[in-house]
Design a protein around this motif. Structure first.
Motif, PDB file in Angstrom:
ATOM      1  N   THR A 141       1.076  -1.317  -0.012  1.00 55.37           N
ATOM      2  CA  THR A 141      -0.015   0.079   0.128  1.00 55.37           C
ATOM      3  C   THR A 141       0.761   1.418   0.142  1.00 55.37           C
ATOM      4  OG1 THR A 141      -1.884  -1.032   1.141  1.00 55.37           O
ATOM      5  CG2 THR A 141      -1.780   1.308   1.236  1.00 55.37           C
ATOM      6  N   ILE A 142       1.822   1.395   0.947  1.00 54.77           N
ATOM      7  CA  ILE A 142       2.850   2.306   1.006  1.00 54.77           C
ATOM      8  C   ILE A 142       3.444   2.664  -0.454  1.00 54.77           C
ATOM      9  CG2 ILE A 142       4.981   3.511   2.030  1.00 54.77           C
ATOM     10  CD1 ILE A 142       2.154   3.024   3.930  1.00 54.77           C
ATOM     11  N   VAL A 143       4.062   1.449  -0.936  1.00 58.17           N
ATOM     12  CA  VAL A 143       5.028   1.609  -2.214  1.00 58.17           C
ATOM     13  C   VAL A 143       4.045   2.086  -3.361  1.00 58.17           C
ATOM     14  CG1 VAL A 143       6.112   0.151  -3.827  1.00 58.17           C
ATOM     15  CG2 VAL A 143       6.287  -0.106  -1.550  1.00 58.17           C
ATOM     16  N   LEU A 148       3.234   6.372  -7.365  1.00 55.89           N
ATOM     17  CA  LEU A 148       2.259   7.008  -8.539  1.00 55.89           C
ATOM     18  C   LEU A 148       3.113   8.694  -8.425  1.00 55.89           C
ATOM     19  CD1 LEU A 148      -1.084   5.975  -7.287  1.00 55.89           C
ATOM     20  CD2 LEU A 148      -0.082   5.341  -9.488  1.00 55.89           C
ATOM     21  N   VAL A 149       3.972   9.075  -7.539  1.00 60.09           N
ATOM     22  CA  VAL A 149       4.555  10.330  -7.716  1.00 60.09           C
ATOM     23  C   VAL A 149       5.203  10.667  -8.918  1.00 60.09           C
ATOM     24  CG1 VAL A 149       5.710  11.911  -6.484  1.00 60.09           C
ATOM     25  CG2 VAL A 149       4.189  10.810  -4.999  1.00 60.09           C
ATOM     26  N   PRO A 150       6.206   9.993  -9.104  1.00 62.57           N
ATOM     27  CA  PRO A 150       6.906  10.181 -10.311  1.00 62.57           C
ATOM     28  C   PRO A 150       6.143  10.088 -11.622  1.00 62.57           C
ATOM     29  CG  PRO A 150       8.200   8.683  -8.977  1.00 62.57           C
ATOM     30  CD  PRO A 150       6.695   8.769  -8.487  1.00 62.57           C
ATOM     31  N   LEU A 151       5.195   9.394 -11.661  1.00 60.10           N
ATOM     32  CA  LEU A 151       4.257   9.312 -12.935  1.00 60.10           C
ATOM     33  C   LEU A 151       3.585  10.525 -13.143  1.00 60.10           C
ATOM     34  CD1 LEU A 151       2.806   5.511 -12.778  1.00 60.10           C
ATOM     35  CD2 LEU A 151       4.638   6.482 -14.513  1.00 60.10           C
ATOM     36  N   PHE A 152       2.809  10.928 -12.104  1.00 65.09           N
ATOM     37  CA  PHE A 152       2.020  12.292 -11.862  1.00 65.09           C
ATOM     38  C   PHE A 152       2.911  13.453 -12.312  1.00 65.09           C
ATOM     39  CE2 PHE A 152      -1.265   9.913  -9.787  1.00 65.09           C
ATOM     40  CZ  PHE A 152      -2.368  10.008 -10.501  1.00 65.09           C
ATOM     41  N   GLY A 274      11.629   5.962  -9.617  1.00 65.10           N
ATOM     42  CA  GLY A 274      10.259   5.621  -9.518  1.00 65.10           C
ATOM     43  C   GLY A 274      10.065   4.335 -10.088  1.00 65.10           C
ATOM     44  N   VAL A 275      10.581   4.149 -11.161  1.00 62.71           N
ATOM     45  CA  VAL A 275      10.927   2.812 -11.842  1.00 62.71           C
ATOM     46  C   VAL A 275      11.083   1.672 -10.593  1.00 62.71           C
ATOM     47  CG1 VAL A 275      11.627   1.110 -13.530  1.00 62.71           C
ATOM     48  CG2 VAL A 275      10.819   3.190 -14.045  1.00 62.71           C
TER      49      VAL A 275
END
Length: 461
Positions: A141-143, A148-152, A274-275
């Motif tokens: 859940t934390i991961v 999602l942060v780098p994607l946005f 992020g990857v």
């Protein structure tokens, strides 16, 4: 679980894979086909969760309920095997990502050092999960939130630098790209769209933990809609930032290359971090799913009872051991592959299609029979249409994959029948019904053809 399973490795590879295949026009058509087909499949999962609440771990249990014991086994084994291959792909991507910064050490993700690092990671996760599923699920859940942060951030940057003229030049196929028909362009994107949608069944696999049965269907649909929007944006926006030919030549993970073109080297570093977070989180989610599928299949007597054993923390330990041994062997085999990255991605996609096809087929069956529709008979026709569309979509995906991958799927599935023999012998049951014997014979012939293709060099992994 749905979002954590779907937003994994594939989404970071979309720009390069689509750029090599088609322009924005073909990409829009591809996502329309894939989105419609997978939405229908998500609807089938939602319907089955509501109409057959007595069936847990739905992916293979639905196949068994609809088509018999052996098809149920093939669905369970195929889904488990596909999940294992997906986990191998994650480690190849980790190596490829590190290879962007340390090319002589990690190469394309299948070097000796990359394989050793992967094996260390596999067994580190193994012992983490053995400490307890709930603890591992909490980490997931934390991961999921963190990745999602780098994607946005990448989406925001690409929106801010959107170049309409560049997008228009790429729209029907960019300059310098080889000529091919629109049908072939779309076809070349089909397996990557299947791969990035893997995980849509995450809530169904863990349905035995749901407090309310309706939550399984709700989680499936909401997760699907949110992640689909994200994937379409990640695919289309890079066409407005660079020529398609440049996109096609990007090293994977290609989203890192896109951001590097826009903002410089720090963009590649940012996305690469992020990857790594995303892939490690997705690997955790899929390790849980792998063990759960084997465990549930053993509990329902579709696998040997050895895999139904749990440790003191409630973790299906034997199932987890077999999973990680198989993943380790596949990781070692990537050293001998010409293109381990794309081969593992495509094989994972093809392996998932058989369970999806059987789930869709079961959706058709219960709608025709009216099972679970006693209180809502008016829903039968609509649900049957939805299920038939899902069946058609998965069949089209098999055709798009090509004969080579179908034969390789048979090469992997048939040896697994040993586990089916083992389970049937434990229960003193006959091996096959007449119809199941025909299925086994066809699969055996296909596996022999695939094995001959590998030996003769006609099929090159």
């Amino acid at each position: 679980m749905v979002v954590g399973s779907m937003v994994g490795a594939g989404i970071f590879n979309l720009p390069g894979r689509f750029g090599a295949a088609t322009g924005p026009f073909g990409a829009i058509i591809a996502w329309a086909i894939a989105g419609t087909g997978m939405y229908m499949l998500a609807r089938v999962f939602q319907t089955l969760a509501a109409k057959r609440p007595d069936i847990d771990s739905g992916v293979f249990a639905y196949a068994k309920a609809g088509f018999g014991d052996y098809m149920g086994f093939l669905s369970a084994f195929g889904y488990w095997l596909g999940s294992c291959l997906g986990n191998v792909f994650y480690w190849v991507l980790i190596g490829s990502t590190l290879g962007r910064f340390f090319p002589e050490i990690f190469g394309d993700g299948s070097s000796v050092i990359a394989i050793i690092v992967s094996l260390c990671g596999i067994w580190a996760f193994h012992f983490l999960i053995l400490r307890g599923v709930q603890q591992a699920a909490f980490i997931n859940t934390i991961v999921t939130i963190a990745k999602l942060v780098p994607l946005f951030v990448a989406l925001l940057i690409m929106i801010l630098v959107f170049n309409y003229q560049q997008f228009a030049e790429n729209f029907f196929g960019g300059v310098g790209m080889p000529e091919k028909s629109l049908v072939n362009q779309v076809r070349d994107t089909m397996l990557i769209t299947v791969f990035v949608f893997l995980g849509i069944e995450g809530a169904s696999v863990y349905s035995r933990f749901a407090k309310k049965r309706a939550d399984v269907g709700t989680a499936t649909i909401l997760g699907f809609l949110g992640v689909t929007g994200l994937m379409v944006a990640i695919t289309l926006l890079p066409y407005a930032a660079m020529p398609q030919a440049t996109m096609a030549g990007l090293q994977q993970p290609s989203l890192a290359g896109v951001l590097e073109e826009i903002v410089g080297h720090w963009g590649a570093v940012f996305i690469s971090i992020g990857v790594l977070i995303s892939v490690l989180g997705a690997y955790l989610a899929w390790s849980l799913i792998c063990a759960e599928v084997l465990f549930a299949a053993a509990k329902s007597k579709d696998m040997p009872k050895l895999f139904a054993a749990e440790n003191a923390q409630g973790v299906p330990a034997n199932a987890l051991w077999l999973t990680n041994i198989v993943v380790s062997l596949f990781v070692i085999s990537t050293y001998f592959s010409q293109d381990a990255f794309n081969f593992m991605l495509d094989m994972t996609s093809v392996t998932a299609l058989l369970p999806y096809l059987l789930v869709a087929g079961y959706g058709v069956l219960i709608a025709r029979r009216g099972e679970g529709y006693e209180a809502t008979p008016g829903e039968r026709t609509g649900d049957q249409i939805v299920a038939w569309i899902a069946v058609l979509y998965t069949l089209v995906m098999f055709v798009a994959a090509g004969l080579q991958y179908v034969l390789l799927l048979a090469v992997l599935l048939v040896p697994g029948t040993i586990l089916y023999f083992w389970a049937r012998r434990e229960q003193k049951l006959r091996l096959f019904s007449p119809a199941e014997l025909i299925v086994f014979a066809v699969a055996l012939i296909a596996s022999l053809a695939g094995a001959w293709g590998l030996i003769s060099g006609a099929i090159v992994p």
